[in-house]
Design a protein around this motif. Structure first.
Motif, PDB file in Angstrom:
ATOM      1  N   GLU A  30     -60.212 -43.913 -52.775  1.00  0.00           N
ATOM      2  CA  GLU A  30     -59.431 -42.759 -53.202  1.00  0.00           C
ATOM      3  C   GLU A  30     -58.484 -42.284 -52.096  1.00  0.00           C
ATOM      4  O   GLU A  30     -58.653 -42.625 -50.921  1.00  0.00           O
ATOM      5  N   ILE A  31     -57.498 -41.503 -52.494  1.00  0.00           N
ATOM      6  CA  ILE A  31     -56.588 -40.895 -51.526  1.00  0.00           C
ATOM      7  C   ILE A  31     -57.280 -39.668 -50.944  1.00  0.00           C
ATOM      8  O   ILE A  31     -57.644 -38.743 -51.683  1.00  0.00           O
ATOM      9  N   PRO A  32     -57.495 -39.622 -49.632  1.00  0.00           N
ATOM     10  CA  PRO A  32     -58.218 -38.494 -49.032  1.00  0.00           C
ATOM     11  C   PRO A  32     -57.466 -37.169 -49.217  1.00  0.00           C
ATOM     12  O   PRO A  32     -56.236 -37.135 -49.228  1.00  0.00           O
ATOM     13  N   SER A  33     -58.226 -36.099 -49.347  1.00  0.00           N
ATOM     14  CA  SER A  33     -57.611 -34.774 -49.472  1.00  0.00           C
ATOM     15  C   SER A  33     -56.884 -34.358 -48.206  1.00  0.00           C
ATOM     16  O   SER A  33     -56.027 -33.464 -48.235  1.00  0.00           O
ATOM     17  N   SER A  34     -57.185 -35.020 -47.084  1.00  0.00           N
ATOM     18  CA  SER A  34     -56.507 -34.702 -45.830  1.00  0.00           C
ATOM     19  C   SER A  34     -55.020 -35.037 -45.890  1.00  0.00           C
ATOM     20  O   SER A  34     -54.253 -34.644 -44.992  1.00  0.00           O
ATOM     21  N   LEU A  35     -54.596 -35.748 -46.920  1.00  0.00           N
ATOM     22  CA  LEU A  35     -53.171 -35.998 -47.114  1.00  0.00           C
ATOM     23  C   LEU A  35     -52.389 -34.683 -47.144  1.00  0.00           C
ATOM     24  O   LEU A  35     -51.226 -34.619 -46.729  1.00  0.00           O
ATOM     25  N   LEU A  36     -53.027 -33.629 -47.636  1.00  0.00           N
ATOM     26  CA  LEU A  36     -52.366 -32.332 -47.773  1.00  0.00           C
ATOM     27  C   LEU A  36     -52.050 -31.707 -46.424  1.00  0.00           C
ATOM     28  O   LEU A  36     -51.316 -30.710 -46.353  1.00  0.00           O
ATOM     29  N   ASN A  37     -52.602 -32.276 -45.342  1.00  0.00           N
ATOM     30  CA  ASN A  37     -52.284 -31.769 -44.007  1.00  0.00           C
ATOM     31  C   ASN A  37     -50.848 -32.077 -43.601  1.00  0.00           C
ATOM     32  O   ASN A  37     -50.307 -31.446 -42.685  1.00  0.00           O
ATOM     33  N   LEU A  38     -50.253 -33.051 -44.267  1.00  0.00           N
ATOM     34  CA  LEU A  38     -48.906 -33.495 -43.890  1.00  0.00           C
ATOM     35  C   LEU A  38     -47.864 -32.652 -44.612  1.00  0.00           C
ATOM     36  O   LEU A  38     -47.169 -33.112 -45.518  1.00  0.00           O
ATOM     37  N   GLN A  39     -47.762 -31.415 -44.220  1.00  0.00           N
ATOM     38  CA  GLN A  39     -46.881 -30.474 -44.901  1.00  0.00           C
ATOM     39  C   GLN A  39     -45.402 -30.795 -44.699  1.00  0.00           C
ATOM     40  O   GLN A  39     -44.561 -30.302 -45.454  1.00  0.00           O
ATOM     41  N   ASN A  40     -45.083 -31.591 -43.699  1.00  0.00           N
ATOM     42  CA  ASN A  40     -43.684 -31.956 -43.462  1.00  0.00           C
ATOM     43  C   ASN A  40     -43.292 -33.279 -44.116  1.00  0.00           C
ATOM     44  O   ASN A  40     -42.170 -33.759 -43.939  1.00  0.00           O
ATOM     45  N   LEU A  41     -44.228 -33.865 -44.831  1.00  0.00           N
ATOM     46  CA  LEU A  41     -43.995 -35.193 -45.405  1.00  0.00           C
ATOM     47  C   LEU A  41     -42.854 -35.162 -46.416  1.00  0.00           C
ATOM     48  O   LEU A  41     -42.848 -34.366 -47.356  1.00  0.00           O
ATOM     49  N   ARG A  42     -41.897 -36.051 -46.215  1.00  0.00           N
ATOM     50  CA  ARG A  42     -40.767 -36.180 -47.145  1.00  0.00           C
ATOM     51  C   ARG A  42     -40.805 -37.514 -47.896  1.00  0.00           C
ATOM     52  O   ARG A  42     -40.315 -37.596 -49.010  1.00  0.00           O
ATOM     53  N   TYR A  43     -41.383 -38.528 -47.281  1.00  0.00           N
ATOM     54  CA  TYR A  43     -41.349 -39.880 -47.853  1.00  0.00           C
ATOM     55  C   TYR A  43     -42.759 -40.445 -47.840  1.00  0.00           C
ATOM     56  O   TYR A  43     -43.344 -40.648 -46.771  1.00  0.00           O
ATOM     57  N   LEU A  44     -43.317 -40.735 -49.031  1.00  0.00           N
ATOM     58  CA  LEU A  44     -44.666 -41.297 -49.142  1.00  0.00           C
ATOM     59  C   LEU A  44     -44.637 -42.474 -50.107  1.00  0.00           C
ATOM     60  O   LEU A  44     -44.280 -42.327 -51.278  1.00  0.00           O
ATOM     61  N   ASP A  45     -44.995 -43.654 -49.606  1.00  0.00           N
ATOM     62  CA  ASP A  45     -45.023 -44.856 -50.434  1.00  0.00           C
ATOM     63  C   ASP A  45     -46.384 -45.524 -50.302  1.00  0.00           C
ATOM     64  O   ASP A  45     -46.717 -46.090 -49.261  1.00  0.00           O
ATOM     65  N   LEU A  46     -47.177 -45.440 -51.380  1.00  0.00           N
ATOM     66  CA  LEU A  46     -48.502 -46.071 -51.448  1.00  0.00           C
ATOM     67  C   LEU A  46     -48.528 -47.145 -52.534  1.00  0.00           C
ATOM     68  O   LEU A  46     -49.601 -47.549 -52.988  1.00  0.00           O
TER      69      LEU A  46
END
Length: 639
Positions: A104-120
């Motif tokens: 699964e995608i960890p909930s800690s992903l939400l820590n990246l508040q500056n994220l503009r580009y995400l490719d999974l």
């Protein structure tokens, strides 16, 4: 590289790009990077990295400055650890596509508040998206394509991603209802991809989106039967894919205006679209309208058209003259329409072509001498082409699929047979492949499957010896012609042949013993020729049923009727002939002896003069012998 220890002295390094370098032996790559506290951008794409292993002695990762991280196209097979998204809170670009990341995608992903580009994209991620992902305020590019993610919360999650301009979430297991509310705040959206999704689309007919898309991909989604009216409002579309979406009804004027505006990629294949579009000019360089029910003439295409697939429709008439000016055409597929005319005059001008499928139409004329030297696939099957086969066609070094069957071609097969290159890739473009007595539809032309099909024409003369020396061929069909000659022994060298059909010709001679060596041969048809003798003994040739050999009156042996009876009758006849000859010889000798004996003795008995002369000769010989003997004896005694 075996290690990255050389990085440790470079404490001020801000930019590191090792993309394309083999790092599969480097087990401590993350620890090595951890020695670079000033690093802003790290590019490790296509490095054969395997996992996120961390040395337990390291308490934390010091990558607080990192803004861009690219680990795409590796062999990472582990899960995404929770700590991974704690590397840095300032990360703006994260690229992990085309790995084997699972879990699964960890909930800690939400820590990246500056994220503009995400490719999974193109991983094996499962489960649902973390709650609160809609709270990533700066996300502009989100790609989750090609995973196993699920859940029905996606539509509501998207509503608040107001900065989003690129959204790709197709080929997952998401569900829920997509409506105008989902996109009400997405005024910046430029790229939308929902391919093969299970969403229920509920849009008002008069809805006008707040965005203007450049790219829209809705392949294999349930849009029909009406063409989605909101798409007509998109004036800036460069690419549109609505293939396999159950569409049959369109607003004719709006539809025509829309598809004429598409400047790049247009795919409306596998629907039930109808109508005459012959008055339109399609500007896209890739045009896929196959498997619909369009009628009338073909539409005009632009000068920059490259890929054109209008197969499986009901287009009629000839190819528009304007097509002749499309010098950059690489791919053309018009299979199974009602087209006619001497199309091949255009082919001479398409010098870049590598795929041509004009089969199952009513085209006529001759095959031009001048054709593209880049051809991989040429299919002219089931038309009215006539004349001879140009020698130049058999000098094409790249050609691996040649199908000229069911035409009116005449003359002989050119002697100068080309040699196949060792191509290993599949070529984009679906074909109907006829082999092993069956028809197969292939989504990609596989260069491994090398084919020559010249069946059902009026070809004559002998089959060139060179054809039986093409060791890479898998399918050969020369049936239903007027070919003569024999099968050479060199056919045993065609180790890859799987299907061979020489039936209904005038071929003769014996079947070479070397054919028993063709261990991959699955289909063989030598019926209705003039072959004779015994079928060579070998597991391969005896595995076919009698239908592969019937129609050759002088051919015998398994699986046909056994040759034993014929051979015994033949041997018996031979023995009878030998006995008769032997008896005649002995009789002749006896008669000759008797005739000679009685010819001499009878003459001596009947003719007195001969008899007196004979006795005088005998007495003279006897006297001479006696005198000689006595002289020799007296001489011996004196000595």
């Amino acid at each position: 590289m075996d290690n990255l220890d050389w990085l440790s002295p470079l404490s001020s390094l801000k930019y590191l790009n090792l993309s394309g370098i083999d790092l599969h032996k480097v087990t401590n790559w993350l620890q090595a990077v951890n020695t670079l506290p000033s690093l802003l951008e790290l590019q490790l794409s296509y490095c054969k990295l395997k996992n996120f292993i961390i040395n337990p002695s390291i308490q934390y990762l010091n990558l607080s400055s990192l803004l861009t991280l690219d680990l795409s196209q590796n062999n990472i097979t582990s899960q995404l650890p929770n700590w991974f998204f704690n590397l840095t809170k300032d990360l703006t670009e994260l690229m992990l596509q085309e790995n084997n990341i699972h879990g699964e995608i960890p909930s800690s992903l939400l820590n990246l508040q500056n994220l503009r580009y995400l490719d999974l994209s193109y991983n094996k991620l499962q489960g649902s998206l973390p709650d609160g992902i809609s709270q990533l305020p700066n996300i502009q590019h989100l790609s989750l394509y090609g995973n196993m993610l699920s859940g029905s919360n996606i539509p509501s999650t998207l509503e608040n991603l107001s900065s989003l301009n690129y959204l790709s979430i197709g080929r997952n297991n998401f569900s829920g209802e997509i409506s105008e509310n989902t996109f009400s705040k997405l005024s910046n959206l430029d790229h939308l991809e929902l391919t093969s999704s299970n969403f229920v689309f509920q849009f008002n007919l008069d809805w006008v989106p707040p965005f203007q898309l450049s790219y829209l991909y809705l392949e294999n989604t349930n849009q029909g039967p009406n063409f989605p009216s909101w798409i007509y409002t998109q004036k800036s579309l460069q690419s549109l894919d609505l293939s396999s979406s159950g569409i049959s009804l369109v607003n004719r004027n709006n539809f025509s205006s829309l598809i004429e505006r598409i400047s790049d990629y247009l795919d409306l294949s596998n629907n039930s679209l109808t109508g005459d579009i012959s008055n339109l000019t399609l500007k896209g360089d890739t045009l896929y309208l196959y498997r619909n029910s369009f009628t009338g003439g073909l539409p005009n295409i632009s000068l920059n058209a490259r890929d054109v697939d209008f197969s499986y429709n009901s287009f009629s008439g000839s190819i528009p003259h304007s097509w002749k000016n499309s010098k950059d055409l690489l791919f053309i597929n018009l299979w199974n329409n009602k087209l006619s005319g001497e199309v091949l005059e255009h082919v001479s001008d398409w010098t870049q072509l590598w795929f041509v499928n004009l089969g199952k139409n009513e085209f006529s004329g001759t095959i031009p001498i001048k054709m593209s030297q880049n051809l991989y696939v040429l299919i002219l099957r089931a038309n009215q082409f006539e004349g001879t086969i140009p020698t130049q066609l058999f000098n094409q070094s790249s050609l691996f699929h040649l199908d000229l069957a069911h035409n009116k071609l005449s003359g002989s097969i050119p002697e100068c047979i080309y040699n196949f290159q060792d191509l290993s890739d599949s070529i984009a473009g679906s074909i109907e492949w006829f082999t092993k007595g069956q028809e197969y539809h292939m989504e990609y032309a596989d260069s491994i499957r090398k084919t020559i099909d010249l069946s059902a024409n009026n070809l004559s003369g002998e089959v060139p010896l060179e054809l039986f020396q093409l060791v890479r061929l898998q399918t050969v069909n020369l049936s239903h012609n007027n070919l003569i000659g024999t099968i050479p022994k060199t056919i045993g060298g065609m180790k890859n042949i799987e299907s061979l059909d020489l039936s209904n010709n005038k071929l003769s001679g014996e079947i070479p013993q070397s054919m028993a060596l063709l261990t991959f041969l699955e289909v063989l048809n030598l019926s209705c020729n003039n072959f004779h003798g015994k079928i060579p003994i070998g597991t391969q040739l005896q595995s076919f049923n009698a239908s592969s050999y019937i129609g050759n009156p002088d051919l015998c042996g398994a699986p046909l009727n056994n040759c034993t009876t014929k051979e015994e009758n033949h041997k018996s006849t031979e023995n009878e002939v030998d006995d008769s000859i032997r008896e005649s010889l002995y009789l002749g000798m006896g008669v000759g002896f008797a005739a000679g004996f009685w010819g001499i003795c009878g003459s001596l008995f009947l003719i007195r003069k001969w008899r007196h002369a004979y006795f005088r000769f005998v007495d003279g010989v006897r006297d001479k012998f006696y005198v000689t003997l006595m002289v020799k004896l007296n001489s011996f005694r004196r000595n």
